[in-house]
Design a protein around this motif. Structure first.
Motif, PDB file in Angstrom:
ATOM      1  N   THR A  70      43.649  53.098  16.879  1.00 56.84           N
ATOM      2  CA  THR A  70      43.850  54.337  17.638  1.00 56.84           C
ATOM      3  C   THR A  70      43.746  55.552  16.733  1.00 56.84           C
ATOM      4  O   THR A  70      43.083  56.548  17.069  1.00 56.84           O
ATOM      5  CB  THR A  70      45.214  54.305  18.337  1.00 56.84           C
ATOM      6  N   THR A  71      44.402  55.483  15.568  1.00 56.09           N
ATOM      7  CA  THR A  71      44.356  56.604  14.624  1.00 56.09           C
ATOM      8  C   THR A  71      42.928  56.848  14.147  1.00 56.09           C
ATOM      9  O   THR A  71      42.490  58.001  14.024  1.00 56.09           O
ATOM     10  CB  THR A  71      45.283  56.321  13.432  1.00 56.09           C
ATOM     11  N   ALA A  72      42.194  55.776  13.867  1.00 59.24           N
ATOM     12  CA  ALA A  72      40.809  55.923  13.426  1.00 59.24           C
ATOM     13  C   ALA A  72      39.956  56.587  14.510  1.00 59.24           C
ATOM     14  O   ALA A  72      39.152  57.488  14.228  1.00 59.24           O
ATOM     15  CB  ALA A  72      40.232  54.567  13.047  1.00 59.24           C
ATOM     16  N   LEU A  73      40.114  56.161  15.752  1.00 61.60           N
ATOM     17  CA  LEU A  73      39.339  56.760  16.848  1.00 61.60           C
ATOM     18  C   LEU A  73      39.684  58.226  17.025  1.00 61.60           C
ATOM     19  O   LEU A  73      38.794  59.060  17.236  1.00 61.60           O
ATOM     20  CB  LEU A  73      39.613  55.994  18.144  1.00 61.60           C
ATOM     21  N   MET A  74      40.954  58.555  16.960  1.00 62.21           N
ATOM     22  CA  MET A  74      41.350  59.957  17.107  1.00 62.21           C
ATOM     23  C   MET A  74      40.795  60.811  15.974  1.00 62.21           C
ATOM     24  O   MET A  74      40.531  61.998  16.154  1.00 62.21           O
ATOM     25  CB  MET A  74      42.875  60.077  17.145  1.00 62.21           C
ATOM     26  N   THR A 114      46.236  64.790  20.231  1.00 60.02           N
ATOM     27  CA  THR A 114      47.458  64.088  19.853  1.00 60.02           C
ATOM     28  C   THR A 114      48.612  65.057  19.965  1.00 60.02           C
ATOM     29  O   THR A 114      48.591  66.137  19.362  1.00 60.02           O
ATOM     30  CB  THR A 114      47.372  63.539  18.419  1.00 60.02           C
ATOM     31  N   THR A 115      49.593  64.686  20.763  1.00 57.46           N
ATOM     32  CA  THR A 115      50.769  65.529  20.978  1.00 57.46           C
ATOM     33  C   THR A 115      52.020  64.708  20.694  1.00 57.46           C
ATOM     34  O   THR A 115      51.956  63.494  20.451  1.00 57.46           O
ATOM     35  CB  THR A 115      50.811  66.060  22.418  1.00 57.46           C
ATOM     36  N   THR A 116      53.154  65.357  20.736  1.00 62.57           N
ATOM     37  CA  THR A 116      54.425  64.662  20.566  1.00 62.57           C
ATOM     38  C   THR A 116      55.364  65.044  21.703  1.00 62.57           C
ATOM     39  O   THR A 116      55.317  66.164  22.214  1.00 62.57           O
ATOM     40  CB  THR A 116      55.098  65.004  19.222  1.00 62.57           C
ATOM     41  N   GLN A 117      56.167  64.091  22.092  1.00 60.09           N
ATOM     42  CA  GLN A 117      57.290  64.332  22.989  1.00 60.09           C
ATOM     43  C   GLN A 117      58.517  63.744  22.308  1.00 60.09           C
ATOM     44  O   GLN A 117      58.697  62.535  22.280  1.00 60.09           O
ATOM     45  CB  GLN A 117      57.073  63.687  24.358  1.00 60.09           C
ATOM     46  N   GLY A 118      59.319  64.608  21.711  1.00 66.58           N
ATOM     47  CA  GLY A 118      60.443  64.134  20.922  1.00 66.58           C
ATOM     48  C   GLY A 118      59.950  63.294  19.764  1.00 66.58           C
ATOM     49  O   GLY A 118      59.108  63.725  18.972  1.00 66.58           O
ATOM     50  N   ARG A 119      60.416  62.064  19.674  1.00 68.73           N
ATOM     51  CA  ARG A 119      60.022  61.162  18.584  1.00 68.73           C
ATOM     52  C   ARG A 119      58.786  60.340  18.926  1.00 68.73           C
ATOM     53  O   ARG A 119      58.366  59.500  18.126  1.00 68.73           O
ATOM     54  CB  ARG A 119      61.193  60.235  18.245  1.00 68.73           C
ATOM     55  N   ALA A 120      58.207  60.551  20.081  1.00 71.48           N
ATOM     56  CA  ALA A 120      57.039  59.780  20.515  1.00 71.48           C
ATOM     57  C   ALA A 120      55.753  60.535  20.211  1.00 71.48           C
ATOM     58  O   ALA A 120      55.658  61.751  20.424  1.00 71.48           O
ATOM     59  CB  ALA A 120      57.121  59.480  22.003  1.00 71.48           C
ATOM     60  N   VAL A 153      47.780  56.427  24.412  1.00 71.36           N
ATOM     61  CA  VAL A 153      48.360  55.376  23.567  1.00 71.36           C
ATOM     62  C   VAL A 153      49.574  55.998  22.888  1.00 71.36           C
ATOM     63  O   VAL A 153      49.454  56.990  22.163  1.00 71.36           O
ATOM     64  CB  VAL A 153      47.358  54.849  22.526  1.00 71.36           C
ATOM     65  N   VAL A 154      50.739  55.397  23.129  1.00 71.13           N
ATOM     66  CA  VAL A 154      51.996  56.061  22.795  1.00 71.13           C
ATOM     67  C   VAL A 154      52.871  55.133  21.966  1.00 71.13           C
ATOM     68  O   VAL A 154      52.934  53.922  22.231  1.00 71.13           O
ATOM     69  CB  VAL A 154      52.742  56.480  24.080  1.00 71.13           C
ATOM     70  N   TRP A 155      53.573  55.714  20.979  1.00 72.03           N
ATOM     71  CA  TRP A 155      54.531  54.944  20.178  1.00 72.03           C
ATOM     72  C   TRP A 155      55.500  55.890  19.497  1.00 72.03           C
ATOM     73  O   TRP A 155      55.278  57.109  19.456  1.00 72.03           O
ATOM     74  CB  TRP A 155      53.807  54.095  19.130  1.00 72.03           C
ATOM     75  N   THR A 156      56.592  55.332  18.966  1.00 69.26           N
ATOM     76  CA  THR A 156      57.479  56.092  18.097  1.00 69.26           C
ATOM     77  C   THR A 156      57.222  55.692  16.652  1.00 69.26           C
ATOM     78  O   THR A 156      56.571  54.689  16.374  1.00 69.26           O
ATOM     79  CB  THR A 156      58.961  55.855  18.448  1.00 69.26           C
ATOM     80  N   SER A 157      57.759  56.472  15.736  1.00 69.08           N
ATOM     81  CA  SER A 157      57.388  56.309  14.328  1.00 69.08           C
ATOM     82  C   SER A 157      58.150  55.205  13.611  1.00 69.08           C
ATOM     83  O   SER A 157      57.629  54.601  12.668  1.00 69.08           O
ATOM     84  CB  SER A 157      57.606  57.631  13.571  1.00 69.08           C
TER      85      SER A 157
END
Length: 746
Positions: A569-573, A631-637, A657-661
């Motif tokens: 996902t990071t590579a595609l973005m 790529t955006t953030t919602q709180g820690r996501a 595609v969503v995740w926390t750190s």
């Protein structure tokens, strides 16, 4: 039922057992199990392992992780890692065979390997092993296709007449519950509309010794969900007609809008004991098991359900690939058969682009003496499985300047002759040539030399272009993002001679680092900036190696799947055009042997799909034909948003595609679908994720444009598909489901 087994062994017996197996011990700690301990057939057994000093039999207060290997994972369910505290570790084992089961336990602190064998006892009960007819003899099925369920009987006991089959996703949600009949073996005739695989004479009808008979269940079974699943089967004395039966199992798509699903399910009257639910937007009827049913036996197993790969995976812009079979290294018939099997698996997993290494020393065994037969075999094998082949050309022969990289005029001339011969012979059967491996390391013998490597790139590009404009010329192949090396390489117009710059992030350097800790996004942006400054911003960027190892010191198998989704996902973005996973299959059998890359496979050495194989298959369907949005953030996501391209076989819309750190982190996020649609969410291993506010959504109006879907996101990535206008009720095409496409590769 759980059976507690206290596991200890006298140290003398442990030493004798280890010696008998030829296991070298450091003398510090071994893991033992009670010599006469046994496992019950098809019942949970809680086993406690003990660490002892083999010389004194004194328990060792060892704390840390143990690694467990079993040669037959289909017959024994056991965790692959155990946590030992104060010298003890407990695990639940489930044996599906009457054969003695074998374990090997690796303790990484002292690097001791403890072999353990446990007999299995039936306790007078019939053994019944359920399985679906799968791909390559594995517990693997293709999502959306009709399945055939089978059962194998062994041991002594009462023959069951029915079976209650439940399939659950990794979050425990039921995706299938069916009551099926089993052939009664009454005669050569078939009872209850059940087709036996072959006619079998009538045995004693109740208690009998059944010799590995295989019977086939009735009625079509179809799964609507890809992913990692569990199968639990309860065999009963009652036949299917005596158990709850749904009025039908025809596919009915009702959409992903909770406001439409509940009313639709309520309009489907069902007999007592049958309920309905929605699975990936399809109405599924669940047949229950009455509490009055007489249970004869029980079985449990895992199942991998793979989606069918859409044809767009064959397009040049498809971003998913795998370092595949290493068929060029296969010399004997067994190795060639093994490599061919790997290519079949590659095709099933998707990601139709493949990298194969062509070693110069193996292809040109003496000056101007080429082994074209070997190369023909490799190229034809990839074409037979519809795989798009990229070759990495590397490794100087011993007769070429004592095996050093080709830098002299004579060696460069020989190299150019080999390259030209390949391009003339294979044309577009080989779609790209990656030049060398890690020239920024000692792989470029005797030491890295960017100027010498530039000359090799120029020579290769000249030969490829002199024959055909089709194959891509791929240069760089650096170990890691060596930006200084890349900038020097691309200077003075060399970037104009190539099509692609490549970077390798192989498991040896990845360790346990997350893509974010490796600065994958930042490093990719820096490389793109170098291309821009060189006046070649149109050049592609490939990661020709990306992977994480599941050996001790690396990640566990679930983490490998997590890291894979994040990495791709990071590579595609970041604008990476292709990413090749390293590798398709583990090359070492035992998880603690060999180097890191020997255990970075999507499959283990026995061709068992790891969770990463499921994640890769799901990823390559969902993220094909997308354009990075933001790529955006919602709180820690972190929310990575892609736009689905108009030419995609998927319906128009967005995929997030969503995740926390960090592990343990959670965040409640809100997303609003495109009107008048809804959202469909699944995790990285295919389990459906329900909105936290599903109840409120179910009471709203269908297609309400002012609704936010709320999801609780954790460390494990989740795909959230904005399904746009796909909510109108329709009759699906054959084999249509959440994970298939109109045009598909069989």
């Amino acid at each position: 039922m759980r059976l507690a087994l206290r596991v200890r062994m006298m140290a003398a017996a442990a030493v004798m057992l280890l010696a008998a197996q030829g296991v070298a011990s450091s003398g510090e700690a071994v893991v033992v199990v009670k010599g006469d301990a046994w496992l019950p057939l098809q019942r949970d057994a809680e086993v406690t392992f003990q660490a002892v000093d083999p010389a004194t039999s004194v328990p060792v207060a060892l704390t840390g992780e143990l690694w467990v290997y079993t040669p037959d994972s289909d017959s024994l369910e056991v965790p692959r890692q155990l946590q030992m505290r104060d010298g003890r570790a407990t695990a639940t084992l489930f044996a599906r065979t009457m054969n003695e089961v074998e374990l090997q336990i690796f303790e990484p602190q002292w690097r001791t390997v403890s072999p353990i064998r446990l007999p299995v006892k039936s306790e007078g009960r019939l053994g019944t092993t359920f399985f679906f007819d799968g791909f390559d003899g594995q517990l693997v099925v293709m999502n959306g296709f009709p399945l055939t369920g089978n059962v194998r009987f062994f041991g002594e006991g009462t023959m069951p007449r029915g079976a209650h089959v439940e399939v659950r996703d990794r979050r425990g949600s039921l995706v299938l519950a069916r009551n099926l009949s089993v052939a009664e073996l009454a005669s050569n005739a078939v009872d209850y509309s059940v087709r036996a695989i072959k006619p079998i004479a009538r045995p004693t009808p109740t208690t009998q010794d059944v010799k590995d008979f295989v019977s086939e269940f009735d009625r079509t079974i179809r799964l609507h969900t890809p992913g990692q699943l569990s199968v639990e089967v309860t065999f009963t004395a009652q036949s299917a007609p005596e158990l709850p039966q749904a009025t039908g199992h025809r596919q009915e798509y009702i959409g992903n809008d909770p406001a439409a699903q509940l009313p639709e399910a309520a309009t489907q009257p069902q007999p007592d004991g049958v309920t309905t639910t929605s699975v990936m937007g399809y109405l599924v009827r669940l047949e229950g098991l009455p509490t009055t049913a007489t249970v004869v036996s029980h079985d449990r197993s895992s199942l991998s359900s793979f989606s069918i790969t859409p044809r767009e995976a064959l397009n040049y812009n498809a971003p998913f690939g795998v370092k595949s079979a290493d068929m060029a290294s296969a010399t004997d018939e067994a190795a060639i058969a093994d490599a061919t099997r790997m290519l079949r698996w590659h095709r099933r997993l998707g990601g139709f682009w493949a990298i194969e290494t062509f070693h110069w020393d193996r292809m040109e065994t003496a000056p101007l003496i080429f082994d074209w037969d070997r190369m023909d075999r490799v190229v034809n094998a990839y074409r037979a499985e519809h795989l798009r082949l990229i070759t990495t050309i590397t490794h100087p022969p011993a007769w070429s300047k004592q095996g050093e990289a080709p830098t002299t005029p004579g060696d460069l001339l020989l190299w150019r002759g080999w390259v030209r011969g390949m391009v003339e012979r294979y044309a577009m059967k080989i779609l790209g040539y990656e030049i060398w491996v890690n020239p920024n390391t000692t792989r470029w013998s005797p030491k890295p030399d960017v100027k010498a490597y530039r000359e090799l790139v120029k020579s290769t590009a000249a030969e490829v272009r002199g024959v055909s404009a089709g194959p891509r010329v791929v240069a760089g192949s650096t170990e890691g993002f060596d930006l200084k090396f890349m900038e020097a390489l691309l200077a003075d117009g060399l970037a104009q001679l190539i099509d692609v710059v490549s970077v390798r992030l192989d498991p040896q350097t990845s360790g346990r680092l997350l893509p974010s800790q490796m600065k994958l996004a930042e490093q990719t942006a820096a490389l793109q900036d170098i291309l821009l400054r060189s006046g070649t911003k149109d050049k592609e960027v490939w990661l020709t190696g990306l992977g994480w190892s599941t050996m001790p010191g690396g990640v566990n198998e679930t983490e490998q799947a997590n890291w894979l989704v994040r990495g791709y996902t990071t590579a595609l973005m970041g604008g990476v055009n292709k990413t090749f996973w390293s590798e398709l299959r583990d090359s070492e059998r035992l998880p603690w042997e060999g180097e890191a890359s020997a255990h970075s496979g999507l499959l283990d050495s026995a061709f068992r799909p790891k969770p990463a194989a499921v994640a890769f298959n799901l990823l390559q369907f969902l993220l094909l034909q997308l354009a990075p949005d933001q790529t955006t953030t919602q709180g820690r996501a972190t929310v990575n948003t892609f736009q689905i391209l108009p030419q995609s076989s998927k319906v128009p819309g967005k995929i997030h595609v969503v995740w926390t750190s960090q592990p343990g982190e959670e965040e409640l996020i809100s997303l609003r679908p495109s009107p008048p649609g809804a959202l469909a969410a699944i995790d990285m291993l295919g389990a459906e994720v329900a909105p936290e506010n599903a109840r409120a959504l179910s009471t709203s109006a269908v297609g309400d444009q002012n609704r936010d879907f709320q999801y609780r996101i954790g460390f494990s990535p989740v795909f959230i598909w904005d399904v746009g206008n796909y909510q109108a009720k329709r009759e699906p095409a054959p084999n249509d489901s959440f994970s298939t496409a109109p045009e598909e590769i069989q």
